[in-house]
Design a protein around this motif. Structure first.
Motif, PDB file in Angstrom:
ATOM      1  N   MET A   8      10.554   0.755   4.710  1.00  0.00           N
ATOM      2  CA  MET A   8      10.049  -0.080   3.621  1.00  0.00           C
ATOM      3  C   MET A   8      10.769  -1.427   3.544  1.00  0.00           C
ATOM      4  N   THR A  26      -2.670   4.654   2.233  1.00  0.00           N
ATOM      5  CA  THR A  26      -1.919   5.619   1.436  1.00  0.00           C
ATOM      6  C   THR A  26      -2.796   6.105   0.289  1.00  0.00           C
ATOM      7  N   GLY A  83       2.137   7.190  -3.470  1.00  0.00           N
ATOM      8  CA  GLY A  83       2.958   6.020  -3.189  1.00  0.00           C
ATOM      9  C   GLY A  83       4.440   6.339  -3.253  1.00  0.00           C
ATOM     10  N   TRP A  84       5.224   5.491  -2.649  1.00  0.00           N
ATOM     11  CA  TRP A  84       6.674   5.680  -2.633  1.00  0.00           C
ATOM     12  C   TRP A  84       7.224   5.666  -4.052  1.00  0.00           C
ATOM     13  N   ALA A 104       0.517   3.046  -3.359  1.00  0.00           N
ATOM     14  CA  ALA A 104      -0.637   3.892  -3.015  1.00  0.00           C
ATOM     15  C   ALA A 104      -1.928   3.253  -3.500  1.00  0.00           C
ATOM     16  N   ASP A 119       0.831  -1.205   0.000  1.00  0.00           N
ATOM     17  CA  ASP A 119       0.000   0.000   0.000  1.00  0.00           C
ATOM     18  C   ASP A 119       0.865   1.255   0.000  1.00  0.00           C
ATOM     19  N   LYS A 120       1.937   1.249   0.762  1.00  0.00           N
ATOM     20  CA  LYS A 120       2.810   2.432   0.806  1.00  0.00           C
ATOM     21  C   LYS A 120       3.649   2.553  -0.467  1.00  0.00           C
ATOM     22  N   PRO A 156       6.853   7.195   2.666  1.00  0.00           N
ATOM     23  CA  PRO A 156       6.085   6.316   3.540  1.00  0.00           C
ATOM     24  C   PRO A 156       6.152   6.689   5.024  1.00  0.00           C
ATOM     25  N   THR A 157       7.091   7.555   5.408  1.00  0.00           N
ATOM     26  CA  THR A 157       7.207   7.938   6.821  1.00  0.00           C
ATOM     27  C   THR A 157       6.707   9.344   7.108  1.00  0.00           C
ATOM     28  N   ASP A 166      12.697   6.317   5.273  1.00  0.00           N
ATOM     29  CA  ASP A 166      11.823   5.686   4.285  1.00  0.00           C
ATOM     30  C   ASP A 166      12.370   4.323   3.865  1.00  0.00           C
TER      31      ASP A 166
END
Length: 166
Positions: A71, A28, A33-34, A23, A19-20, A40-41, A67
């Protein structure tokens, strides 16, 4: 049941990673998204607004090193639990990660602007603590041997020499 608990816990970490990363629109928001340049943080650590560690976590929010560690931790812990390998390293890393997350939401009885509580109202035990305990139970019971690659992993030379990485 331990195998079911292991896989389910691993899927919690893998889902958070996916999800991170992409997205998926759950925790998220879409487009953040990353892989799309989001952090993500930043959201979680940047929203810490009370507690003794507020300034520390705010300073870590969105940092590239934070991050990457977060992850890689989500992915590594999730894969280890789902596959049933390296359960002790996963439990140690997971407890460390979850300990930081617990500290970020402490004290837990903070109220949101609408007056609803922002998480557990128990100052000592919330889901971060329970997940950490679950991972240590899984590692100490060799839960990776059932429906996992734990037995095969145990025969790998370094694992035989250093049983703590089992």
């Amino acid at each position: 049941m331990l195998a079911v608990l292991r896989v389910a816990t691993g899927l919690i970490f893998l889902w958070a990673f996916l999800d991170k990363m992409f997205a998926l629109g759950w925790a998220t928001p879409s487009g953040r998204g990353w892989i799309e340049g989001g952090s993500p943080t930043a959201g979680f650590l940047g929203s810490v607004s009370v507690g003794p560690f507020e300034s520390v976590f705010n300073s870590w929010a969105g940092a590239a090193w934070a991050d990457w560690l977060f992850m890689l931790g989500l992915l590594g812990i999730g894969l280890a639990l789902v596959l049933g390998v390296a359960l002790w390293p996963a439990a140690i890393a997971g407890a460390l990660m979850l300990g930081f997350m617990w500290a970020a939401v402490w004290p837990p009885a903070r109220a949101l602007s609408d007056g609803s509580p922002s998480g557990s109202t128990n100052p000592f035990v919330n889901y971060h603590v329970v997940y950490a305990a679950v991972m240590f139970v899984l590692a100490s019971t060799r839960a990776g041997d059932t429906w996992g690659l734990g037995r095969i992993w145990a025969r790998v030379a370094p694992v035989g020499r250093f049983p703590w990485i089992r």
